[in-house]
Write an enzyme that holds these catalytic residues in place. Structure first.
Site, mmCIF file in Angstrom:
data_model
loop_
_atom_site.group_PDB
_atom_site.id
_atom_site.type_symbol
_atom_site.label_atom_id
_atom_site.label_comp_id
_atom_site.label_asym_id
_atom_site.label_seq_id
_atom_site.Cartn_x
_atom_site.Cartn_y
_atom_site.Cartn_z
ATOM 1 N N ARG A 59 0.845 -1.194 0.000
ATOM 2 C CA ARG A 59 0.000 0.000 0.000
ATOM 3 C C ARG A 59 0.881 1.246 0.000
ATOM 4 N NH1 ARG A 59 -3.492 -2.755 -1.513
ATOM 5 N NH2 ARG A 59 -5.615 -3.039 -0.705
ATOM 6 N N GLU A 117 -4.507 6.753 -6.365
ATOM 7 C CA GLU A 117 -4.266 6.008 -7.600
ATOM 8 C C GLU A 117 -5.402 6.279 -8.577
ATOM 9 O OE1 GLU A 117 -1.755 2.221 -5.783
ATOM 10 O OE2 GLU A 117 -3.916 2.016 -6.137
ATOM 11 N N HIS A 160 0.316 -0.344 -10.091
ATOM 12 C CA HIS A 160 -0.448 -1.258 -9.240
ATOM 13 C C HIS A 160 -0.864 -2.516 -10.011
ATOM 14 C CE1 HIS A 160 -3.151 -1.352 -5.420
ATOM 15 N NE2 HIS A 160 -2.818 -2.586 -5.799
#
Length: 323
Positions: A240, A269, A291
């Site tokens: 994270r 994000e 990600h």
């Protein structure tokens, strides 16, 4: 007449189009949205019995306006986008996905480690810029290349992903050490589990695999990076974004306290163009990926299958993966 169960999938675009959802074996109506903006949440879940969400936030004010809601089926492991306290108060079960990226994430971790440890990106860029021709011989040594064998892999987080990364590290001849919780005192029976600060000081590669909680917010800041400076480790974060103080990360990279960083997550994000993690892209020892550590084709299909299994189990009166 059986009333069909009403399901809403709020963010189908968070899974690739190639990922198939298994058919549900009960009477239902499924409304699928590619994406859902915050201001659209309340309206879209108002009549739902089951809500599927990957990253769409479901807060108390949303749950208050969904009187029929019985299950939030997360299409992810992380649950920080759901107000779990409010869900319990309103009698809403929350389930998540577990152990689906047991190969994908560790492989991405080591893709970043190999790229940084051997300066793959820097060499590729220099070849594009004509450096090989300038060298006037078969090779050149502008950037250091170091083996992983014999180095120390420090892991913060010892769940399934941390353990999988540890197995790969050991297979490559690395010494693996796990960090105790920050601030934890006392000894334990595991010689590979060391105090948090010792892991920072001993690791040649430090990889994060812990959840984001109030206790782990900005887990790595200026003080922690200064502890690492003597060894100049690589830092890998596929967990994270909030685990790292990004201002401190920039200072650590530009001052040489870190040998490099491979980052797959950030907050928010996607990051805005002027985000600090975007500004660091000029550095040859820094890699930012969007990600996607979790997102192998196999892992995404496993996730989708488990998502449907969680819903079916709930409907059958035996909920699983309950948070």
């Amino acid at each position: 007449m059986i009333t069909p169960t009403r399901l809403v999938f709020l963010d189908r675009d968070t899974l690739a189009d190639s990922v198939a959802l298994k058919p549900l074996p009960f009477a239902h109506q499924l409304q699928v949205y590619d994406r859902t903006r915050p201001e659209q949440v309340s309206e879209r879940i108002a009549a739902a019995d089951i809500v599927i969400s990957n990253k769409v936030a479901l807060r108390r004010e949303h749950l208050q306006q969904a009187p029929n809601l019985k299950l939030i089926a997360l299409a992810a492991t992380g649950s920080d986008n759901v107000d779990l306290t409010a869900a319990r108060e309103y009698g809403v079960t929350v389930s998540n996905i577990r152990n689906y990226a047991i190969n994908s994430v560790p492989e991405h971790v080591f893709a970043l480690i190999f790229a940084l440890r051997r300066n793959i990106t820097a060499y590729r860029q220099s070849v594009q810029q004509g450096r090989w021709q300038q060298a006037d011989q078969f090779c050149y040594f502008d950037y250091p290349i170091r083996d992983l064998a014999g180095s120390t892999l420090g892991l913060i987080g010892s769940g399934s992903l941390g353990q999988a990364v540890a197995r790969l590290g050991r297979a490559l001849g690395m010494k693996v050490i796990f960090a105790q919780r920050r601030g934890q005192s006392g000894t334990n029976d595991d010689p590979d589990r060391l105090p948090f600060e010792q892991v920072l000081e001993q690791a040649d590669v430090l990889s994060l695999h812990c959840p984001l909680t109030p206790d782990t917010q900005n887990l790595l800041g200026l003080e922690q990076f200064q502890r690492m400076a003597a060894r100049r480790p690589l830092l890998i974060n596929t967990a994270r974004g909030g685990l790292i103080d990004n201002q401190a990360l920039e200072q650590a990279l530009r001052k040489g306290w870190l040998g490099g960083a491979g980052i797959d997550v950030c907050t928010p994000e996607p990051p805005p163009a002027d985000h600090i993690l975007m500004r660091l892209l000029d550095l040859p020892n820094y890699i930012l990926t969007p990600h996607i550590a979790w997102a192998s084709e196999q892992a995404m299909q496993t996730l989708a299958d488990q998502l449907i299994d969680n819903i079916v189990a709930f409907q059958g009166g035996s909920p699983r993966n309950v948070l």
